[in-house]
Design an enzyme around this catalytic site. Structure first.
Site: not given
Length: 181
Positions: A103, A145-146, A149
């Site tokens: 990341c 994953h994004e 965030h």
């Protein structure tokens, strides 16, 4: 386009749930363009708006230069780079795969995470059009994953408390060493 500053852990903006975007207008498109430029400059494959200190539900992705076995976009009209505003992810299979991820907000760290192998994501595109994309493999992993965030979830949140604390301490030392130069 501009290269934006990356935010690294433990910056509090990374732990906030991002706000939805009302409409994809010129200012949002400029942010998307700047995010893409920033991602390429930092050799990333994905970037979420909170990673550039903007608490909005926007992600950019481009796995086209990554040497991976499978990068399945199952809707053939979709090409890289991908821009997703207000993405909503749902699993289309219960199969999960565990793999190491890196990341840009956690430099020099690789953390094992289990993620759904196949997903469907609905989002607004660069032109404010509603789109749906089915993805599998590394693309599905990168999207999840994004989107993490956007929900204030970092890779370290998948670790035990002890490992999480050790990782964040290491990151603080790296950050402190960079500021001392």
């Amino acid at each position: 386009m501009s290269i934006l500053s990356l935010v690294t852990a433990p910056d509090p903006i990374l732990k906030k749930v991002s706000s939805p975007v009302d409409t994809v207008n010129d200012s949002i498109r400029q942010l998307i363009d700047d995010m893409l430029e920033t991602m390429y400059h930092n050799h990333g494959v994905g970037l979420a708006a909170p990673q550039v200190a903007v608490s909005k539900r926007i992600i950019v992705l481009d796995l086209s230069k990554v040497d991976i076995e499978e990068d399945n976009i199952t809707n053939s009209e979709y090409k890289y780079p991908l821009f997703m505003v207000n993405p909503i992810v749902k699993a289309i299979s219960n199969q999960t795969v565990t793999a190491k991820e890196g990341c840009l907000s956690l430099p020099k760290q690789a953390i094992e995470v289990s993620r759904y192998h196949e997903i469907q994501v609905t989002y607004l595109d660069y032109y404010n059009k509603l789109k749906t994309l089915n993805a599998a493999g590394w693309l599905a992993r990168a999207i999840q994953h994004e989107v993490d965030h956007l929900d204030g979830i970092l890779l370290v949140d998948y670790l035990s408390n002890l490992k999480k604390e050790a990782t964040l301490n290491t990151l603080s030392k790296i950050k402190d060493a960079a500021y001392d130069k």
